[in-house]
Design a protein around this motif. Sequence first.
Motif, PDB file in Angstrom:
ATOM      1  N   GLN A 166      55.557 -12.824  13.473  1.00  0.00           N
ATOM      2  CA  GLN A 166      56.468 -13.732  12.760  1.00  0.00           C
ATOM      3  C   GLN A 166      56.832 -13.129  11.411  1.00  0.00           C
ATOM      4  N   LYS A 219      65.910  -9.584  16.951  1.00  0.00           N
ATOM      5  CA  LYS A 219      66.360 -10.271  15.729  1.00  0.00           C
ATOM      6  C   LYS A 219      65.541  -9.839  14.517  1.00  0.00           C
ATOM      7  N   GLY A 257      63.677 -12.324  20.145  1.00  0.00           N
ATOM      8  CA  GLY A 257      63.126 -12.472  18.804  1.00  0.00           C
ATOM      9  C   GLY A 257      62.765 -11.128  18.199  1.00  0.00           C
ATOM     10  N   ALA A 270      63.272 -17.389  19.426  1.00  0.00           N
ATOM     11  CA  ALA A 270      64.008 -16.331  18.730  1.00  0.00           C
ATOM     12  C   ALA A 270      63.433 -16.015  17.353  1.00  0.00           C
ATOM     13  N   ASP A 271      62.628 -16.903  16.801  1.00  0.00           N
ATOM     14  CA  ASP A 271      62.060 -16.660  15.470  1.00  0.00           C
ATOM     15  C   ASP A 271      60.753 -15.887  15.539  1.00  0.00           C
ATOM     16  N   TYR A 272      60.323 -15.583  16.761  1.00  0.00           N
ATOM     17  CA  TYR A 272      59.091 -14.834  16.951  1.00  0.00           C
ATOM     18  C   TYR A 272      59.385 -13.588  17.774  1.00  0.00           C
ATOM     19  N   CYS A 273      58.796 -12.489  17.346  1.00  0.00           N
ATOM     20  CA  CYS A 273      58.863 -11.265  18.151  1.00  0.00           C
ATOM     21  C   CYS A 273      57.674 -11.298  19.105  1.00  0.00           C
TER      22      CYS A 273
END
Length: 374
Positions: A135, A56, A53, A34-37
């Motif tokens: 990121q 988000k 991600g 989730a912290d990376y697209c």
Amino acid sequence: MNPSLKPLRNKRSKGEATSVITADFYKHVLESLADYCIFTTDKKGFITSWNKGGQKIFGYSGKEIIGKNISMFFTLFDRRKKLPQKKLNAAYKKGQASDEHSHIKKDKTVFWGKGIVVPLRDDKKKWIGFTHIIQDLTERKIQEFELKNERNKLTEIFDRLPAFLAVLRGKDHICELVNKAYEQLINHRKIIGISVKEALPEVKEQGFINLLDKVYKTGQPFIGKEIRILLQKKPHAPLEERYLDFTYQAYRDIAGKIKGVVAHGYDVTDKVTTRKKIEESEAALKASEIRLRELFDELKLEKNKLVEVFEKATSFMVILRGKYHVFEMVNKSYLKLIGNRKVLGKSVVEALPEAKKHGYIDILDQVYKTGKPF
């Protein structure tokens, strides 16, 4: 997810079950990051898949973004430079492209992101597009900026300090930071990123490297007062003598491990030189006083000898002082001559008024004025 991702079979040794890695498995892995697209595009940069991600970080849902071109993530300035297409071209030619730049979110705010682009191929190794990983580094960038800002403030404070300061890293004492006072001490020689031994080779034989080694190994500080050091201010120039009050203090990381040594102190050369001159002057003055006392004693001895000769002389002798001819010394023969009158401290006229009638005062005046004997 990209439909080209087909199930993979993981072959095992004979007798073991064969596991199947499916597209759902890949989807689950990608959604968990989730912290990376992470998304895919076709060859022209149109989005074909999108993970949580991405939502988000950018604010777009999969339905909103799939089918759109990646150029919408770039600033107008970067689009004018054709940066989106250049990144795709670089990734295709080199097998990977990565960089850091500004990205635009759905709400039009800008964040700083690090992106990696790699070519995407199907199971037949046919090129079908690209995989993108982005990121959000905004927080890290802010922290880096704040850290840099704090470092600049500290550097400014350090530079204003009258004391010299140097931060040395590791067992080789690599110089990481110095202030202006330290630069002035070493005559602005290049030292950042260089070991003390390399930057200031003349100090090695003077024992300063050994002191740094000991502080780094033991963690025990070294405090020096008026320590003599010889520094070469210019290449091939004679060594210049300086005196320093300084401290070597180990510094540690969060875990308490020694990371390096901080050197700070003052150049007290002027103070030491002035004190030495005063001490030399005092010593010279003391020697002069001793010599004067010796001369005084010698003169006193000589005077005593003269007085003894004066007293024992069979002829009369007298010493008169000043233009009024005041009696200072008379011997026994003279006292006998004048009838033992009290004459010391009196002028000849006062003590022997009859001398004036006989012209002796005029003779004394003439000798006193001209210096010629009678």
